[in-house]
Write a protein that holds these residues in place. Structure first.
Motif, PDB file in Angstrom:
ATOM      1  N   UNK A  63       1.025  -1.295   0.219  1.00  0.00           N
ATOM      2  CA  UNK A  63       0.145  -0.219   0.239  1.00  0.00           C
ATOM      3  C   UNK A  63       0.230   1.089   0.274  1.00  0.00           C
ATOM      4  N   UNK A  64       1.616   1.226   1.048  1.00  0.00           N
ATOM      5  CA  UNK A  64       2.870   2.561   0.281  1.00  0.00           C
ATOM      6  C   UNK A  64       3.233   2.660  -0.400  1.00  0.00           C
ATOM      7  N   UNK A  65       4.020   1.238  -0.903  1.00  0.00           N
ATOM      8  CA  UNK A  65       4.424   1.566  -2.119  1.00  0.00           C
ATOM      9  C   UNK A  65       3.664   1.822  -3.826  1.00  0.00           C
ATOM     10  N   UNK A  66       2.081   1.700  -3.546  1.00  0.00           N
ATOM     11  CA  UNK A  66       1.187   2.018  -4.726  1.00  0.00           C
ATOM     12  C   UNK A  66       0.901   3.795  -4.589  1.00  0.00           C
ATOM     13  N   UNK A  67       1.028   4.515  -2.902  1.00  0.00           N
ATOM     14  CA  UNK A  67       0.926   5.448  -3.044  1.00  0.00           C
ATOM     15  C   UNK A  67       1.544   6.523  -2.825  1.00  0.00           C
ATOM     16  N   UNK A  68       3.143   5.699  -2.930  1.00  0.00           N
ATOM     17  CA  UNK A  68       4.065   6.830  -3.246  1.00  0.00           C
ATOM     18  C   UNK A  68       4.027   6.901  -5.254  1.00  0.00           C
ATOM     19  N   UNK A  69       3.817   5.754  -5.880  1.00  0.00           N
ATOM     20  CA  UNK A  69       3.974   5.862  -6.880  1.00  0.00           C
ATOM     21  C   UNK A  69       2.243   6.370  -7.349  1.00  0.00           C
ATOM     22  N   UNK A  70       1.727   6.118  -6.769  1.00  0.00           N
ATOM     23  CA  UNK A  70       0.493   7.143  -7.743  1.00  0.00           C
ATOM     24  C   UNK A  70       0.890   8.396  -7.107  1.00  0.00           C
ATOM     25  N   UNK A  71       1.686   8.532  -5.979  1.00  0.00           N
ATOM     26  CA  UNK A  71       1.754  10.586  -6.171  1.00  0.00           C
ATOM     27  C   UNK A  71       2.769  11.219  -6.922  1.00  0.00           C
ATOM     28  N   UNK A  72       3.491   9.783  -7.405  1.00  0.00           N
ATOM     29  CA  UNK A  72       4.770  10.335  -8.160  1.00  0.00           C
ATOM     30  C   UNK A  72       4.063  10.706  -9.535  1.00  0.00           C
ATOM     31  N   UNK A  73       3.059   9.847 -10.074  1.00  0.00           N
ATOM     32  CA  UNK A  73       2.836  10.282 -10.939  1.00  0.00           C
ATOM     33  C   UNK A  73       1.756  10.857 -10.921  1.00  0.00           C
ATOM     34  N   UNK A  74       0.973  11.311 -10.148  1.00  0.00           N
ATOM     35  CA  UNK A  74       0.413  12.758 -10.282  1.00  0.00           C
ATOM     36  C   UNK A  74       1.098  13.522 -10.097  1.00  0.00           C
ATOM     37  N   UNK A  75       2.243  14.035  -9.270  1.00  0.00           N
ATOM     38  CA  UNK A  75       3.124  15.010  -9.373  1.00  0.00           C
ATOM     39  C   UNK A  75       3.581  15.008 -11.198  1.00  0.00           C
ATOM     40  N   UNK A  76       4.445  13.897 -11.598  1.00  0.00           N
ATOM     41  CA  UNK A  76       5.191  14.247 -13.039  1.00  0.00           C
ATOM     42  C   UNK A  76       3.856  14.380 -14.140  1.00  0.00           C
ATOM     43  N   UNK A  77       2.891  13.650 -13.972  1.00  0.00           N
ATOM     44  CA  UNK A  77       1.714  14.458 -15.117  1.00  0.00           C
ATOM     45  C   UNK A  77       1.271  16.333 -15.142  1.00  0.00           C
ATOM     46  N   UNK A  78       1.525  16.203 -13.669  1.00  0.00           N
ATOM     47  CA  UNK A  78       1.389  18.829 -13.407  1.00  0.00           C
ATOM     48  C   UNK A  78       2.070  19.288 -13.754  1.00  0.00           C
ATOM     49  N   UNK A  79       3.120  18.238 -13.538  1.00  0.00           N
ATOM     50  CA  UNK A  79       4.434  19.550 -13.534  1.00  0.00           C
ATOM     51  C   UNK A  79       4.984  19.590 -12.539  1.00  0.00           C
ATOM     52  N   UNK A 107      11.602   1.933  -9.628  1.00  0.00           N
ATOM     53  CA  UNK A 107      12.109   0.924  -8.597  1.00  0.00           C
ATOM     54  C   UNK A 107      11.029   0.772  -7.586  1.00  0.00           C
ATOM     55  N   UNK A 108      10.095   1.861  -7.884  1.00  0.00           N
ATOM     56  CA  UNK A 108       8.814   1.321  -6.802  1.00  0.00           C
ATOM     57  C   UNK A 108       8.251   0.087  -7.505  1.00  0.00           C
ATOM     58  N   UNK A 109       8.205   0.766  -8.646  1.00  0.00           N
ATOM     59  CA  UNK A 109       7.414  -0.855  -9.556  1.00  0.00           C
ATOM     60  C   UNK A 109       8.070  -2.235  -9.077  1.00  0.00           C
ATOM     61  N   UNK A 110       9.155  -2.234  -9.362  1.00  0.00           N
ATOM     62  CA  UNK A 110       9.970  -3.328  -9.389  1.00  0.00           C
ATOM     63  C   UNK A 110       9.850  -3.837  -7.795  1.00  0.00           C
ATOM     64  N   UNK A 111       9.940  -2.877  -6.885  1.00  0.00           N
ATOM     65  CA  UNK A 111       9.764  -3.657  -5.633  1.00  0.00           C
ATOM     66  C   UNK A 111       8.156  -3.877  -5.635  1.00  0.00           C
ATOM     67  N   UNK A 112       7.357  -3.338  -6.166  1.00  0.00           N
ATOM     68  CA  UNK A 112       5.940  -4.016  -5.914  1.00  0.00           C
ATOM     69  C   UNK A 112       5.677  -5.240  -6.618  1.00  0.00           C
TER      70      UNK A 112
END
Length: 156
Positions: A63-79, A107-112
């Protein structure tokens, strides 16, 4: 390898709200291979409370990994910067940060994936897939992380 015909049992944990986590039986090959002996002293086969504890611990990390991944994805998409939550002052800073975010997302995806594979080694792919689906339901922005076809159980 024998197939299981019964439905996979599950449970809910107050920590994860409505999500139903799997409550699988350890696969015989994993018990024979000694997969659980380091974590669980004794016979090597975890009982139901131990399986719950193992599953909840995996769920916490996933769950922590997915939260981090979702946050990174959101940051990247919004610049925006994942550190400050603000837009990057220049395009060059954004490009450099985007590359770093992309590397971290991989890295997060590989860990997941690695954790799901490890869970599958002990409890089977049906249980690992159920755990993965439960975790995906918890994140605001679903992220598809494919499961591997098959992971061999390592002999000790």
């Amino acid at each position: 390898m024998a197939t299981r015909s019964r439905e996979l049992a599950g449970f809910t944990s107050s920590e994860f709200g409505e999500a139903r986590l799997p409550l699988p039986e350890p696969i015989p090959e994993a018990v024979e291979a000694g997969v659980f002996t380091e974590a669980i002293p004794g016979t090597g086969a975890p009982n139901e409370p131990q399986v719950r504890a193992i599953t909840v611990e995996y769920a916490r990390v996933l769950y922590r990994l997915l939260q981090d991944l979702a946050y990174l994805t959101e940051c990247a998409s919004q610049g925006i910067s994942p550190d400050t939550g603000r837009p990057f002052p220049t395009q060059q800073e954004y490009v450099a940060a985007f590359q770093a975010m992309n590397t971290e997302a991989h890295r997060l995806t590989d860990h997941y994936r690695s954790l799901i594979e490890t869970y599958a080694c002990g409890f089977g792919y049906e249980a690992a897939e159920a755990l993965d689906q439960s975790m995906m339901q918890l994140v605001d922005r679903p992220i598809k992380v494919p499961l591997p076809k098959r992971v061999p159980i390592q002999q000790k």
